[in-house]
Enzyme design. Structure first.
Site, PDB file in Angstrom:
ATOM      1  N   TRP A  64     -12.278 179.424  16.625  1.00  0.00           N
ATOM      2  CA  TRP A  64     -12.013 178.297  17.522  1.00  0.00           C
ATOM      3  C   TRP A  64     -13.137 177.264  17.466  1.00  0.00           C
ATOM      4  O   TRP A  64     -14.318 177.622  17.513  1.00  0.00           O
ATOM      5  CB  TRP A  64     -11.878 178.770  18.946  1.00  0.00           C
ATOM      6  CG  TRP A  64     -10.800 179.722  19.340  1.00  0.00           C
ATOM      7  CD1 TRP A  64     -10.739 180.414  20.518  1.00  0.00           C
ATOM      8  CD2 TRP A  64      -9.601 180.086  18.629  1.00  0.00           C
ATOM      9  NE1 TRP A  64      -9.613 181.187  20.572  1.00  0.00           N
ATOM     10  CE2 TRP A  64      -8.888 180.995  19.424  1.00  0.00           C
ATOM     11  CE3 TRP A  64      -9.071 179.727  17.380  1.00  0.00           C
ATOM     12  CZ2 TRP A  64      -7.669 181.554  19.029  1.00  0.00           C
ATOM     13  CZ3 TRP A  64      -7.858 180.294  16.978  1.00  0.00           C
ATOM     14  CH2 TRP A  64      -7.174 181.177  17.789  1.00  0.00           C
ATOM     15  N   ASN A  70      -3.743 176.039  17.852  1.00  0.00           N
ATOM     16  CA  ASN A  70      -3.390 177.443  17.720  1.00  0.00           C
ATOM     17  C   ASN A  70      -2.016 177.677  18.325  1.00  0.00           C
ATOM     18  O   ASN A  70      -1.824 177.558  19.539  1.00  0.00           O
ATOM     19  CB  ASN A  70      -4.417 178.326  18.442  1.00  0.00           C
ATOM     20  CG  ASN A  70      -4.008 179.781  18.447  1.00  0.00           C
ATOM     21  OD1 ASN A  70      -3.660 180.339  17.418  1.00  0.00           O
ATOM     22  ND2 ASN A  70      -4.025 180.395  19.630  1.00  0.00           N
ATOM     23  N   GLU A  71      -1.030 177.926  17.471  1.00  0.00           N
ATOM     24  CA  GLU A  71       0.331 178.277  17.862  1.00  0.00           C
ATOM     25  C   GLU A  71       0.992 177.259  18.786  1.00  0.00           C
ATOM     26  O   GLU A  71       1.344 177.564  19.939  1.00  0.00           O
ATOM     27  CB  GLU A  71       0.367 179.677  18.476  1.00  0.00           C
ATOM     28  CG  GLU A  71      -0.118 180.757  17.515  1.00  0.00           C
ATOM     29  CD  GLU A  71       0.055 182.169  18.042  1.00  0.00           C
ATOM     30  OE1 GLU A  71       0.246 182.336  19.268  1.00  0.00           O
ATOM     31  OE2 GLU A  71      -0.009 183.121  17.235  1.00  0.00           O
ATOM     32  N   TYR A 107       3.764 189.216  14.130  1.00  0.00           N
ATOM     33  CA  TYR A 107       3.519 190.233  15.159  1.00  0.00           C
ATOM     34  C   TYR A 107       4.816 190.949  15.532  1.00  0.00           C
ATOM     35  O   TYR A 107       5.310 190.818  16.663  1.00  0.00           O
ATOM     36  CB  TYR A 107       2.897 189.588  16.400  1.00  0.00           C
ATOM     37  CG  TYR A 107       1.485 189.128  16.191  1.00  0.00           C
ATOM     38  CD1 TYR A 107       0.447 190.040  16.040  1.00  0.00           C
ATOM     39  CD2 TYR A 107       1.183 187.769  16.123  1.00  0.00           C
ATOM     40  CE1 TYR A 107      -0.861 189.618  15.844  1.00  0.00           C
ATOM     41  CE2 TYR A 107      -0.122 187.329  15.924  1.00  0.00           C
ATOM     42  CZ  TYR A 107      -1.137 188.264  15.783  1.00  0.00           C
ATOM     43  OH  TYR A 107      -2.429 187.837  15.581  1.00  0.00           O
ATOM     44  N   GLU A 127      -2.241 184.934  10.661  1.00  0.00           N
ATOM     45  CA  GLU A 127      -2.475 186.003  11.633  1.00  0.00           C
ATOM     46  C   GLU A 127      -1.487 187.127  11.364  1.00  0.00           C
ATOM     47  O   GLU A 127      -0.294 186.886  11.164  1.00  0.00           O
ATOM     48  CB  GLU A 127      -2.277 185.528  13.078  1.00  0.00           C
ATOM     49  CG  GLU A 127      -3.339 184.620  13.630  1.00  0.00           C
ATOM     50  CD  GLU A 127      -3.160 184.373  15.136  1.00  0.00           C
ATOM     51  OE1 GLU A 127      -2.574 185.255  15.812  1.00  0.00           O
ATOM     52  OE2 GLU A 127      -3.591 183.322  15.619  1.00  0.00           O
TER      53      GLU A 127
END
Length: 534
Positions: A209, A324-325, A399, A439
């Site tokens: 980050w 991020n996402e 995920y 990820e």
């Protein structure tokens, strides 16, 4: 700015009238070094212009190249053209021993001065030779400096990453916590340790980050106002990554409330009188977008207090990530995020033309796709979002243990294979851009978890990447979530890998992938060289 531009600038600026270049011959070949002197070449390459360059330890004969060539028929005060050619050939022959921090041309008075050259033709040759040497020295030292600062910029070329025109593969990890730990002098050793352990296992890329919004210890505690100590923590991260040979992807804002995120930006705007209903107006409100654009500029133009290199000029950074996402549940059509990505990509590229840029997407498709797991229509479109000009490569997150939590491990692995296959195919056939699995992981908190399950998941992801890469496909690497150092229990989320504690089988899976991708890159580079680069 790139090496080529900086070399040109050194040549355009002309010689520094206060410095000198020292030539020394040794039994191993000639060397060049510089005394204490300043100059643009040194500063441009991130060197301390006031530090004395390293010198080899020998007792060889020394003489200064101050316009004196002992063999010149013109005597003191003139270079012969052949002498300058000899020096340049010497530089090419021993580039690894060139220890120049700046080029210096010293004008002298009578009794050995350059002005004593007798004819205009001699003066023309003299200055032409100096100019040629100056350009060469800037190029040679600039190349060595770029290597020291991170080995050059990684580029997207077709569906591949390339570094110095050779294929580049990213086997790496996520470590969102790096800046936070580095901002605390008592904890920053964990940053050094994690990067060193990662490099020792062949990992080449870290994603982390470059945001922390709101609060006294945040990076940005109010719009445009930064905690210098936290920023210095990020400086330290990049410096340590460079030393470890690890490149870094820096994400610029969070979709989630953790570390402030888009909610904090919206709250700041509300505090300035903006009437905003949903946090998703982060993507559309002009004031909020202005705050975020200022943050992009602040980070990209930051000058590292450790290395002296501006972030936008630092090849240690592999790429910027817009968010991020990103998700926008109030506009599932995808238009809000599509417009936002296009606007922010153009803004980032207007500041930094050196680095690649990616959007930070999880890989969810739009309304017309059946690939998404059930219930995961989030206002993004893997195809349309990544087709935006300025987005250099696509990303996907994986995920299945979260998305298919009621399914067994076998079903989750089956979905993972299909999920990756779909994105690899679309990146290859439709996007024609590289794809990074940014990820992936499996939580130790999953019911019935075993390390063998995690090894199988890692192995599947790595196999898909390698198969794509070896057949000319777009997969360029994968970053597992997440790597941690010892003594970070409070940062654990179940997905952490701590090399000191991980089963040998897990470490072996990761290290084997590193080795395979490294060997593949070398083989492809040799093949390209054998085919004349075609």
């Amino acid at each position: 700015m790139g090496l080529r531009e900086e070399s040109s600038r050194c040549a355009e600026d002309g010689p520094d009238n206060n410095a000198s270049v020292e030539y020394r011959g040794t039994q191993h070949g000639p060397h060049l070094s510089a005394p204490r002197t300043g100059g643009r070449c040194a500063a441009a390459n991130g060197e301390n212009a006031d530090e004395e360059a390293p010198r080899t330890e020998d007792t060889a004969t020394r003489f200064l190249v101050h316009g004196r060539d002992p063999s010149s028929p013109h005597g003191h005060g003139a270079y012969s053209y052949s002498y300058m050619v000899h020096v340049m050939q010497m530089l090419r022959a021993w580039p690894q021993t060139v220890l120049i921090t700046t080029v210096a041309i010293q004008e002298r008075g009578e009794g050995g001065n350059l002005a004593s050259t007798k004819t205009p033709e001699e003066m023309r040759l003299h200055h032409g030779a100096l100019a040629a040497l100056l350009v060469l020295l800037c190029v040679v030292h600039g190349g060595r400096g770029a290597e020291a600062r991170g080995g050059g910029f990684v580029r997207a070329q077709g569906t591949r990453f390339v570094l110095n025109e050779n294929p580049y593969y990213a086997n790496g990890f996520n470590a969102y916590w790096l800046m936070t730990m580095a901002a605390d002098p008592a904890q920053r050793g964990k940053v050094t340790s994690a990067l060193s352990q990662a490099a020792g296992r062949g990992l080449t890329v870290a994603r982390t980050w470059a945001f922390s919004d709101g609060g006294s210890n945040a990076l940005q505690y109010s719009p445009g106002n930064y905690n210098e100590n936290t920023f210095k923590g990020l400086d330290f991260v990049l410096s340590e990554a460079r030393k470890a040979g690890v490149k870094v992807i820096l994400s610029l804002v969070n979709n989630y409330d953790t570390f402030g995120g888009k909610k904090q930006y919206v709250d700041w705007a509300r505090g300035q009188g903006q009437s905003i209903g949903s946090d998703d107006e982060f993507f559309t409100n002009a004031v909020v977008k202005g705050f975020y654009k200022n943050h992009i500029k602040s980070v990209l133009t930051r000058v590292n207090t450790v290395t002296g290199v501006a972030y936008k000029d630092d090849p240690t950074i592999l790429a910027w990530e817009l968010m991020n996402e990103p998700r926008c549940q109030t506009d599932l059509s995808g238009r809000s995020i599509q417009t936002w990505i296009a606007e922010m990509a153009a803004h980032a590229k207007s500041i930094d033309g050196n680095h690649m840029l990616e959007a930070g997407l999880e890989g969810f498709y739009g309304t017309s796709s059946s690939v998404n797991p059930a219930g995961h229509l989030v206002g993004t479109d893997f195809i349309a979002n990544n087709q935006i000009l300025g987005i250099d490569f696509a990303t996907v997150h994986s995920y299945p243990d979260q998305w298919l939590s009621s399914s067994d491990d076998r079903a989750q692995l089956s979905f993972l294979g299909r999920w990756l296959d779909a994105h690899i195919a679309d990146a290859h056939r439709t996007l024609r851009k590289p794809l990074l699995i940014a990820e992936f992981g499996k939580s130790q908190r999953d019911p019935g978890f075993t390390s063998a399950q995690r090894d199988a998941q890692f192995g599947l992801v790595y196999a898909k990447i390698y198969q794509s890469a070896r057949t000319g496909g777009p997969a360029v690497g994968g970053l597992f979530w997440q790597l941690m150092a010892d003594g970070m229990d409070s940062y654990g989320d179940g997905y952490e890998v701590i090399f000191a504690e991980a089963p040998p089988s897990t470490t072996a899976v990761i290290t084997t992938q590193s080795r395979k991708l490294k060997l593949l890159g070398k083989a492809l580079a040799r093949g390209a060289s054998g085919n004349g680069g075609n």
